[in-house]
Design an enzyme around this catalytic site. Structure first.
Site, short mmCIF file in Angstrom:
data_model
loop_
_atom_site.label_atom_id
_atom_site.label_comp_id
_atom_site.label_asym_id
_atom_site.label_seq_id
_atom_site.Cartn_x
_atom_site.Cartn_y
_atom_site.Cartn_z
N ASP A 148 0.80 -1.22 0.00
CA ASP A 148 0.00 0.00 0.00
C ASP A 148 0.83 1.28 0.00
O ASP A 148 0.55 2.20 -0.76
CB ASP A 148 -0.91 -0.01 1.23
CG ASP A 148 -1.85 1.17 1.26
OD1 ASP A 148 -2.62 1.31 0.30
OD2 ASP A 148 -1.79 1.96 2.21
N ASP A 184 4.23 0.57 4.16
CA ASP A 184 4.01 -0.71 4.83
C ASP A 184 3.79 -1.83 3.81
O ASP A 184 3.93 -1.62 2.61
CB ASP A 184 2.81 -0.59 5.77
CG ASP A 184 1.55 -0.20 4.99
OD1 ASP A 184 1.67 0.18 3.80
OD2 ASP A 184 0.45 -0.28 5.55
N TYR A 244 -8.64 2.92 5.92
CA TYR A 244 -9.41 3.01 4.68
C TYR A 244 -10.88 2.66 4.87
O TYR A 244 -11.46 1.89 4.12
CB TYR A 244 -8.78 2.13 3.59
CG TYR A 244 -7.40 2.58 3.17
CD1 TYR A 244 -7.24 3.75 2.45
CD2 TYR A 244 -6.27 1.86 3.51
CE1 TYR A 244 -5.98 4.19 2.07
CE2 TYR A 244 -5.00 2.29 3.14
CZ TYR A 244 -4.86 3.45 2.42
OH TYR A 244 -3.61 3.86 2.05
N GLU A 267 4.92 10.79 3.54
CA GLU A 267 4.43 9.47 3.17
C GLU A 267 4.26 9.36 1.64
O GLU A 267 4.02 10.34 0.96
CB GLU A 267 3.09 9.21 3.85
CG GLU A 267 2.60 7.79 3.65
CD GLU A 267 1.54 7.38 4.66
OE1 GLU A 267 0.78 8.26 5.10
OE2 GLU A 267 1.49 6.19 4.99
#
Ligand SMILES: *[C@@H]1O[C@H](CO)[C@@H](O)[C@H](O)[C@H]1NC(C)=O
Length: 598
Positions: free
Chosen positions: A214, A217, A362, A568
């Site tokens: 994803d 991770d 999510y 990120e």
């Protein structure tokens, strides 16, 4: 092979640029190297080729800004101009970035010859050789890349002010390659990645290896994965020319096939089970290390006739349907397979309505938007008007907030406009883009960046930019949409007050500490754990092409791994971005690119 080289050398002798050792190495590590060769454009250049002759064998050559036309042998490579730098203004400096590997970590050296593509009797003027660069960049061979060394300043790769969209496109595809889970194919270009999570499986041992990790991770979350796949496929569908022009089409087909293959594994039409996640957020997020080394449990989660998941199933059906259209010409059998799965998965999503059970990560806000887009792409793939009737039921006129992994309301509205071309639908779409303009619903930074949300602000802009470019193709707010989209994307590529590129490995000023585990890890056998996360060292590997979260509301970026609001990277962030880049390449090629402002 020898003959080809010989002939080529004879031809190029008239316009030979230099035989100097002018391949500049920026960094070499673990047998890999990155460097560039530059030349000053002579007058009347109409296309060019470079022969790069290495002194030692090299492999895995990847080129940016130019196209690798031919590998003559392990030392000789012929590079050709890209469409945007073939006819430069005389005096422009053209640089070609080359990445590759040598055996035994030998620092590569190469001589380079320039040739016009159309060599005529008039090309007699011998140009002065480019200055020989001092070989101060030579570094001792080490077992791992010195992480404190930032790559040497990279001169602008293309002439003028326009960002090098083609380079960004190619690198973005490479980012998705770095996210691959499962057994990697032989042509994997991300050499610091290997096989991982090859035993991912369902509750009855079904093979669930593959797909994309994803973000930083190693969880495989199908809702954002499918949403990203859809945005990438939509870009390929709309702006395929951009991929052809930049010689990235094959890479792109392989890129999007990776998650599509995975979705086919996740859906079992016989048992009516769809696996929407592999890996546990909790277990996974306690781990900082290489995916190749992980050993935590990786449970699989599914929806079925008793547990609805119309959002995740609907989005996956969208990807599969769109994939079937994109692969129709290229691979008919594969396209049919995708369509069959799309139909049955959509049917399941429709017949067992409801949101999927995932709440910790999510969490989905609804499923009608996913069912709408799935229905429209299925209509396009099958011409069965029942799908369009379905889409109408899921459609809403409400003002959309933004396009992202959860929210496809604007996508549904735009697709509906394309099908119906009514004033009503046109107005709904225009209202969305108007709400995104300064003075509308979306705040702006002083530097001119639309700032929808602090989490992945650039992702929202990039998604809106991509949709704006499609709306322009559809004839809606044409000039304004193109100008806005180019402005937002150019900001991300360094047209901002800090001249900072938010794309890793693009220009000489980009995030060095992205929140991304695998690229942060030193080469084995060195340990990779939370100490690496905590250290202030840059990530060991350059995660080419990844778009980071973005700056704060004052256009300021914090380049730290633990500031993941800023640093990120995710599959979701890059998808609309890459498709917007493809749209800009198409505009550039058609001479419709809005001028750079600021
Ligand atoms: C950004 O680039 C421009 C144009 O090259 C230059 O004038 C300006 O000083 C740079 N700004 C910073 C903060 O480096």
């Amino acid at each position: 092979m020898k003959l080809i080289l010989f002939v080529w050398l004879v031809l190029s002798a008239v316009s030979e640029l230099t035989s100097a050792d002018n391949f500049e190495v920026w960094g070499s590590w673990y047998g890999g190297f990155l460097g560039q060769v530059c030349f000053i454009a002579p007058p009347h250049l109409k296309g060019w080729r470079l022969l790069v002759r290495f002194r030692n064998d090299v492999e895995g050559i990847t080129t940016w800004n130019s196209l690798l036309e031919r590998k003559v042998d392990n030392r000789n490579f012929i590079l050709r101009n890209n469409f945007f730098n073939g006819t430069p203004q005389p005096g422009t400096k053209i640089c070609c970035v080359i990445e590759g590997r040598t055996k035994n970590s030998i620092k590569p050296e190469a001589v380079v010859f320039l040739s016009d593509t159309a060599i005529t009797a008039t090309t007699t003027s011998r140009r002065p050789p480019t200055r020989r660069r001092p070989t101060t960049t030579r570094r001792p061979t080490r077992t791992k890349r010195p992480t404190t060394v930032k790559p040497a300043p990279m001169p602008p790769a293309s002439s003028g002010n326009t960002p090098n969209y083609a380079e960004v496109l190619g690198k973005s595809i490479l980012f998705y390659e770095a996210q691959r889970s499962g057994v990697l194919p032989k042509d994997n270009r991300v050499k610091w990645r290997g096989d991982s999570a090859v035993h991912d499986q369902g509750l009855r041992g079904e093979d669930l290896s593959g797909g994309w990790y994803d973000a930083a991770d190693y969880v495989k979350f199908n809702l954002p994965m499918a949403s990203a796949t859809t945005m990438l496929l939509w870009g390929l569908y709309t702006f395929k020319d951009a991929y052809t022009l930049t010689n990235e089409l094959d890479n792109m087909y392989k890129s999007v096939k990776w998650p599509l293959d995975y979705f086919l594994k996740c859906w079992n039409p016989k048992t009516q089970e769809y696996y929407y996640q592999v890996g546990s957020g909790k277990l996974d997020h306690n781990y900082w290390g290489r995916p190749e080394d992980m050993h935590m449990r990786r449970p699989a989660m599914k929806v079925d006739r008793h547990t609805p998941g119309s959002d995740v199933a609907g989005e996956t059906a969208t990807s599969l349907a769109l994939g079937s259209i994109v692969f129709r010409q290229k691979d008919r059998a594969y396209s049919d397979k995708l369509l069959l799965a799309a139909k049955s998965l959509y049917k399941f999503a429709k017949e067992v309505p409801g949101k999927y059970p995932l709440k910790d990560y999510y969490d989905s806000s609804g499923y009608k938007d996913e069912l709408c887009t799935a229905a429209i792409w299925l209509y396009r793939a099958t011409k069965d008007s029942n799908y369009l009737k379905d889409a109408d039921l899921y459609y809403t006129d409400e003002l959309a907030w933004a396009q992202d992994w959860d929210d496809k309301i604007i996508a549904c509205q735009m697709l509906m406009y394309e099908e119906k071309r009514t004033r009503r639908h046109a107005q709904v779409v225009k209202d969305f883009f108007t709400s995104w303009r300064p003075g509308g619903d979306v705040p702006y930074t002083p530097g001119g960046l639309a700032y929808r949300n602090k989490w992945g602000s650039l992702r929202y802009d990039a998604n809106t930019a991509f949709l704006a470019l499609i709306a322009a193709e559809d004839g809606l707010m044409v000039d304004d949409n193109r100008k806005w989209a180019a402005g937002q994307i150019n900001y991300m590529l360094g047209k901002n007050k800090e001249n900072f590129s938010y794309v890793i490995g693009y220009t000489n000023n980009y995030p060095l500490h992205p929140h991304h585990a695998s690229s942060s890890c030193p080469n084995p056998p060195a340990t990779c754990d939370w100490d690496v996360f905590d250290s202030t060292k840059p990530n060991t590997h350059i995660l080419y092409g990844a778009l980071v979260g973005g700056p704060n509301t004052h256009d300021h970026y914090i380049d730290k791994r633990d500031e993941y609001e800023y640093s990120e990277v995710t599959c979701d962030y890059n998808a609309g971005f890459q498709s917007a880049i493809a749209g800009l390449i198409k505009l550039q090629h058609d001479n419709k690119l809005p001028p750079i402002v600021g």
